[in-house]
Write a protein that holds these residues in place. Structure first.
Motif, PDB file in Angstrom:
ATOM      1  N   LEU A 101      68.652  -8.303  85.595  1.00 59.53           N
ATOM      2  CA  LEU A 101      68.596  -7.416  84.442  1.00 59.53           C
ATOM      3  C   LEU A 101      68.020  -8.124  83.216  1.00 59.53           C
ATOM      4  CD1 LEU A 101      72.094  -5.712  84.826  1.00 59.53           C
ATOM      5  CD2 LEU A 101      69.892  -4.579  85.120  1.00 59.53           C
ATOM      6  N   MET A 102      68.350  -9.406  83.059  1.00 57.21           N
ATOM      7  CA  MET A 102      67.972 -10.124  81.839  1.00 57.21           C
ATOM      8  C   MET A 102      66.552 -10.681  81.855  1.00 57.21           C
ATOM      9  SD  MET A 102      71.600 -12.075  81.126  1.00 57.21           S
ATOM     10  CE  MET A 102      70.992 -12.934  79.677  1.00 57.21           C
ATOM     11  N   ARG A 103      65.856 -10.558  82.981  1.00 59.26           N
ATOM     12  CA  ARG A 103      64.480 -11.065  82.994  1.00 59.26           C
ATOM     13  C   ARG A 103      63.529 -10.138  82.236  1.00 59.26           C
ATOM     14  NH1 ARG A 103      60.829  -9.112  86.905  1.00 59.26           N
ATOM     15  NH2 ARG A 103      61.680  -7.528  88.292  1.00 59.26           N
ATOM     16  N   HIS A 104      63.995  -8.950  81.915  1.00 54.83           N
ATOM     17  CA  HIS A 104      63.172  -8.003  81.151  1.00 54.83           C
ATOM     18  C   HIS A 104      63.433  -8.194  79.661  1.00 54.83           C
ATOM     19  CE1 HIS A 104      61.987  -5.926  84.807  1.00 54.83           C
ATOM     20  NE2 HIS A 104      63.234  -6.005  85.182  1.00 54.83           N
ATOM     21  N   ARG A 105      62.366  -8.362  78.891  1.00 62.35           N
ATOM     22  CA  ARG A 105      62.465  -8.700  77.483  1.00 62.35           C
ATOM     23  C   ARG A 105      62.614  -7.458  76.593  1.00 62.35           C
ATOM     24  NH1 ARG A 105      57.761  -9.975  75.893  1.00 62.35           N
ATOM     25  NH2 ARG A 105      56.666  -9.322  77.771  1.00 62.35           N
ATOM     26  N   TYR A 106      63.177  -7.686  75.404  1.00 68.17           N
ATOM     27  CA  TYR A 106      63.246  -6.662  74.358  1.00 68.17           C
ATOM     28  C   TYR A 106      62.303  -7.042  73.225  1.00 68.17           C
ATOM     29  CZ  TYR A 106      67.468  -4.866  76.598  1.00 68.17           C
ATOM     30  OH  TYR A 106      68.357  -4.336  77.500  1.00 68.17           O
ATOM     31  N   PRO A 107      61.815  -6.068  72.467  1.00 61.48           N
ATOM     32  CA  PRO A 107      60.969  -6.376  71.313  1.00 61.48           C
ATOM     33  C   PRO A 107      61.732  -7.204  70.273  1.00 61.48           C
ATOM     34  CG  PRO A 107      60.829  -4.042  71.878  1.00 61.48           C
ATOM     35  CD  PRO A 107      61.952  -4.609  72.675  1.00 61.48           C
ATOM     36  N   VAL A 108      61.002  -7.941  69.467  1.00 60.16           N
ATOM     37  CA  VAL A 108      61.633  -8.820  68.479  1.00 60.16           C
ATOM     38  C   VAL A 108      62.391  -8.032  67.415  1.00 60.16           C
ATOM     39  CG1 VAL A 108      59.974 -10.682  68.800  1.00 60.16           C
ATOM     40  CG2 VAL A 108      59.500  -8.892  67.106  1.00 60.16           C
ATOM     41  N   ASP A 109      62.042  -6.758  67.221  1.00 57.98           N
ATOM     42  CA  ASP A 109      62.700  -5.975  66.180  1.00 57.98           C
ATOM     43  C   ASP A 109      63.955  -5.259  66.661  1.00 57.98           C
ATOM     44  OD1 ASP A 109      60.597  -4.598  67.663  1.00 57.98           O
ATOM     45  OD2 ASP A 109      61.099  -2.821  66.492  1.00 57.98           O
ATOM     46  N   THR A 110      64.380  -5.482  67.909  1.00 63.07           N
ATOM     47  CA  THR A 110      65.598  -4.846  68.412  1.00 63.07           C
ATOM     48  C   THR A 110      66.808  -5.388  67.656  1.00 63.07           C
ATOM     49  OG1 THR A 110      64.602  -4.716  70.610  1.00 63.07           O
ATOM     50  CG2 THR A 110      66.973  -4.344  70.460  1.00 63.07           C
ATOM     51  N   PRO A 111      67.644  -4.523  67.082  1.00 61.92           N
ATOM     52  CA  PRO A 111      68.793  -4.998  66.296  1.00 61.92           C
ATOM     53  C   PRO A 111      69.752  -5.859  67.133  1.00 61.92           C
ATOM     54  CG  PRO A 111      68.407  -2.658  65.913  1.00 61.92           C
ATOM     55  CD  PRO A 111      67.529  -3.053  67.058  1.00 61.92           C
ATOM     56  N   GLU A 112      70.329  -6.869  66.503  1.00 66.57           N
ATOM     57  CA  GLU A 112      71.237  -7.784  67.200  1.00 66.57           C
ATOM     58  C   GLU A 112      72.431  -7.043  67.797  1.00 66.57           C
ATOM     59  OE1 GLU A 112      71.184 -10.995  67.995  1.00 66.57           O
ATOM     60  OE2 GLU A 112      69.127 -11.105  67.274  1.00 66.57           O
ATOM     61  N   ARG A 113      72.950  -6.091  67.063  1.00 67.58           N
ATOM     62  CA  ARG A 113      74.121  -5.364  67.572  1.00 67.58           C
ATOM     63  C   ARG A 113      73.769  -4.563  68.813  1.00 67.58           C
ATOM     64  NH1 ARG A 113      78.294  -1.714  63.896  1.00 67.58           N
ATOM     65  NH2 ARG A 113      80.173  -2.333  65.053  1.00 67.58           N
ATOM     66  N   ALA A 114      72.586  -3.944  68.802  1.00 64.45           N
ATOM     67  CA  ALA A 114      72.137  -3.207  69.984  1.00 64.45           C
ATOM     68  C   ALA A 114      71.983  -4.144  71.173  1.00 64.45           C
ATOM     69  CB  ALA A 114      70.825  -2.491  69.690  1.00 64.45           C
ATOM     70  N   LEU A 115      71.454  -5.347  70.921  1.00 70.97           N
ATOM     71  CA  LEU A 115      71.310  -6.324  72.005  1.00 70.97           C
ATOM     72  C   LEU A 115      72.666  -6.718  72.572  1.00 70.97           C
ATOM     73  CD1 LEU A 115      68.535  -8.676  70.574  1.00 70.97           C
ATOM     74  CD2 LEU A 115      68.324  -7.093  72.505  1.00 70.97           C
ATOM     75  N   ARG A 116      73.664  -6.890  71.694  1.00 69.73           N
ATOM     76  CA  ARG A 116      75.007  -7.236  72.184  1.00 69.73           C
ATOM     77  C   ARG A 116      75.568  -6.141  73.075  1.00 69.73           C
ATOM     78  NH1 ARG A 116      75.987  -8.881  66.783  1.00 69.73           N
ATOM     79  NH2 ARG A 116      77.375  -7.080  66.454  1.00 69.73           N
ATOM     80  N   VAL A 117      75.374  -4.895  72.661  1.00 69.08           N
ATOM     81  CA  VAL A 117      75.872  -3.770  73.462  1.00 69.08           C
ATOM     82  C   VAL A 117      75.162  -3.720  74.810  1.00 69.08           C
ATOM     83  CG1 VAL A 117      75.977  -1.252  73.608  1.00 69.08           C
ATOM     84  CG2 VAL A 117      76.612  -2.403  71.481  1.00 69.08           C
ATOM     85  N   LEU A 118      73.847  -3.903  74.790  1.00 71.71           N
ATOM     86  CA  LEU A 118      73.079  -3.857  76.034  1.00 71.71           C
ATOM     87  C   LEU A 118      73.462  -4.997  76.966  1.00 71.71           C
ATOM     88  CD1 LEU A 118      69.666  -2.908  74.449  1.00 71.71           C
ATOM     89  CD2 LEU A 118      70.953  -1.490  76.062  1.00 71.71           C
ATOM     90  N   GLU A 119      73.697  -6.177  76.426  1.00 74.84           N
ATOM     91  CA  GLU A 119      74.107  -7.313  77.257  1.00 74.84           C
ATOM     92  C   GLU A 119      75.484  -7.065  77.863  1.00 74.84           C
ATOM     93  OE1 GLU A 119      73.780 -10.568  74.579  1.00 74.84           O
ATOM     94  OE2 GLU A 119      71.571 -10.609  74.659  1.00 74.84           O
ATOM     95  N   SER A 120      76.403  -6.496  77.076  1.00 74.47           N
ATOM     96  CA  SER A 120      77.731  -6.177  77.607  1.00 74.47           C
ATOM     97  C   SER A 120      77.646  -5.105  78.687  1.00 74.47           C
ATOM     98  CB  SER A 120      78.656  -5.711  76.478  1.00 74.47           C
ATOM     99  OG  SER A 120      78.899  -6.743  75.551  1.00 74.47           O
ATOM    100  N   ALA A 121      76.796  -4.096  78.451  1.00 72.73           N
ATOM    101  CA  ALA A 121      76.628  -3.039  79.453  1.00 72.73           C
ATOM    102  C   ALA A 121      76.058  -3.605  80.743  1.00 72.73           C
ATOM    103  CB  ALA A 121      75.717  -1.941  78.896  1.00 72.73           C
ATOM    104  N   ASP A 122      75.127  -4.542  80.625  1.00 70.46           N
ATOM    105  CA  ASP A 122      74.562  -5.179  81.819  1.00 70.46           C
ATOM    106  C   ASP A 122      75.637  -5.960  82.568  1.00 70.46           C
ATOM    107  OD1 ASP A 122      72.080  -4.161  81.252  1.00 70.46           O
ATOM    108  OD2 ASP A 122      71.253  -6.029  80.466  1.00 70.46           O
ATOM    109  N   ARG A 123      76.513  -6.636  81.830  1.00 67.93           N
ATOM    110  CA  ARG A 123      77.575  -7.403  82.485  1.00 67.93           C
ATOM    111  C   ARG A 123      78.525  -6.481  83.244  1.00 67.93           C
ATOM    112  NH1 ARG A 123      79.237 -12.371  82.482  1.00 67.93           N
ATOM    113  NH2 ARG A 123      77.678 -12.912  80.896  1.00 67.93           N
ATOM    114  N   VAL A 124      78.914  -5.380  82.602  1.00 59.01           N
ATOM    115  CA  VAL A 124      79.798  -4.420  83.276  1.00 59.01           C
ATOM    116  C   VAL A 124      79.107  -3.838  84.507  1.00 59.01           C
ATOM    117  CG1 VAL A 124      81.024  -2.226  83.046  1.00 59.01           C
ATOM    118  CG2 VAL A 124      81.034  -3.858  81.160  1.00 59.01           C
ATOM    119  N   SER A 125      77.822  -3.489  84.358  1.00 55.76           N
ATOM    120  CA  SER A 125      77.058  -2.947  85.480  1.00 55.76           C
ATOM    121  C   SER A 125      77.008  -3.931  86.638  1.00 55.76           C
ATOM    122  CB  SER A 125      75.633  -2.606  85.017  1.00 55.76           C
ATOM    123  OG  SER A 125      74.827  -2.220  86.102  1.00 55.76           O
ATOM    124  N   ALA A 126      76.792  -5.216  86.341  1.00 53.89           N
ATOM    125  CA  ALA A 126      76.726  -6.234  87.391  1.00 53.89           C
ATOM    126  C   ALA A 126      78.066  -6.373  88.102  1.00 53.89           C
ATOM    127  CB  ALA A 126      76.304  -7.574  86.796  1.00 53.89           C
TER     128      ALA A 126
END
Length: 273
Positions: A196-221
Motif C-alpha cells: 500500500l505504501m509504495r504508492h506516493r501522495y502529492p507534496v501538498d497532501t495535508p499531514e493530517r490526511a496522510l496520518r488518517v490514510l496511513e492508519s486506514a492502511d494499517r487497519v486494512s492490512a
C-alpha cells in the motif's frame, strides 16, 4: 495508496492546481500498471471527450488528463473531484440503474470529475492483466455534495479505535483452528503495508490526511491478514456470523476514513464549496 481511483483523485487535483506536473501524475499512475488503456463507455461520451469507442486505445493517463482538463479548466469553487468507494449498502452517491453505477459497484471504486450541478465525467478502473489497467469514462451528473460519514478529525479518532479493534479481531481469528499455515501474521501485515505504501501522495497532501490514510492502511492490512488467517469454514453458522459482525464495522470505518482523507487532500489543492 489504497486504489488507483484514490491516486487519480489526489494527483489530478494537485496537477489542476499547478502544484504537480502532468508527468508527476503519469509517473504516479504507472505504479499501478505500466500500460493504461482508455475507452468511452458509449458513443455520446466518446463524442464529448474525444476518447475512443467502442474499443480501448493505449492512450495512457495523458488522455485521461486531457478529458479532465476539458471538464475542469483550473481551480474553481465549483470544481468537483470525488473518490467513490461503493460497497454493499453504501451506493448513495451513484446514479441509480446506470451503467456507471454497475461498473463502479463491480470495481468497488470510481472518480467523478467536473463542475457541481452539471454533467461531468466518471472514470472506473479495471485490471486487464498484470501490467495493464483499463479506464472507462462515463458521462454522469456531478453532485453539489457527496456523502461523508466522518469529518477528518472524526476519521483520525475512529482510526485510533479501529487499529485496536483490528488487532483484537486478528487475535480472535487466529485462536481458531485453520487447515493451512499462512506464515507469521506480523510479517504478512508488513508485506500488506509495504504494498500500500509504495504508492506516493502529492507534496501538498495535508499531514493530517496522510496520518488518517496511513492508519486506514494499517487497519486494512491487519483485517486482510485476519481474514486469511481465519478458518475457511466456521464451526457453526453462528460463529460465521459473529466473525463477519466483528470485522464489518471495521471495514466500514476504513472506507469512511479513506473517503474523508482523500476529500481533504483534494480540497487542499482545488477550492471546494
Amino acid at each position: 495508496m489504497s486504489s488507483p481511483s484514490a491516486s487519480l483523485a489526489v494527483w489530478t487535483s494537485s496537477w489542476l492546481a499547478g502544484i504537480s506536473a502532468p508527468d508527476d501524475v503519469i509517473d504516479a499512475m504507472a505504479e499501478w500498471a505500466p500500460m493504461h488503456l482508455v475507452v468511452a463507455a458509449d458513443e455520446t461520451t466518446a463524442l464529448l471527450t474525444g476518447l475512443s469507442w467502442p474499443d480501448p486505445r493505449a492512450d495512457g493517463i495523458a488522455a485521461v488528463l486531457t478529458s479532465i482538463r476539458a471538464q475542469i479548466p483550473g481551480p474553481s469553487v465549483d470544481a468537483v473531484i470525488e473518490l467513490l468507494l461503493p460497497t454493499a449498502g453504501a451506493v448513495e452517491d451513484l446514479p441509480p440503474r446506470t451503467e456507471f453505477a454497475r461498473a463502479a459497484i463491480g470495481a468497488g471504486q470510481a472518480v467523478v470529475l467536473g463542475r457541481a450541478g452539471t454533467s461531468g465525467l466518471a472514470f472506473v478502473p479495471t485490471v486487464e492483466g498484470p501490467d495493464v489497467m483499463r479506464w472507462t469514462a462515463f458521462s454522469t451528473p456531478v453532485k453539489d455534495h457527496y456523502t461523508r460519514d466522518f469529518t477528518l478529525g472524526e476519521a483520525e479518532y475512529a482510526m485510533r479505535d479501529a487499529v485496536r479493534g483490528a488487532a483484537e479481531a486478528l487475535g480472535s481469528m487466529q485462536s481458531l483452528p485453520t487447515r493451512a499455515e499462512h506464515g507469521d501474521a506480523r510479517t504478512r501485515i508488513g508485506e500488506e503495508l509495504a504494498e500500500l505504501m509504495r504508492h506516493r501522495y502529492p507534496v501538498d497532501t495535508p499531514e493530517r490526511a496522510l496520518r488518517v490514510l496511513e492508519s486506514a492502511d494499517r487497519v486494512s492490512a491487519i483485517l486482510s491478514v485476519a481474514r486469511s488467517s481465519a478458518p475457511t469454514e466456521a464451526p457453526t453458522a453462528g460463529a460465521a456470523l459473529a466473525r463477519e459482525e466483528l470485522i464489518r464495522p471495521l471495514w466500514a470505518a476504513v472506507r469512511a476514513a479513506r473517503l474523508s482523507a482523500i476529500a481533504a487532500g483534494v480540497a487542499s489543492s482545488v477550492p471546494r464549496r
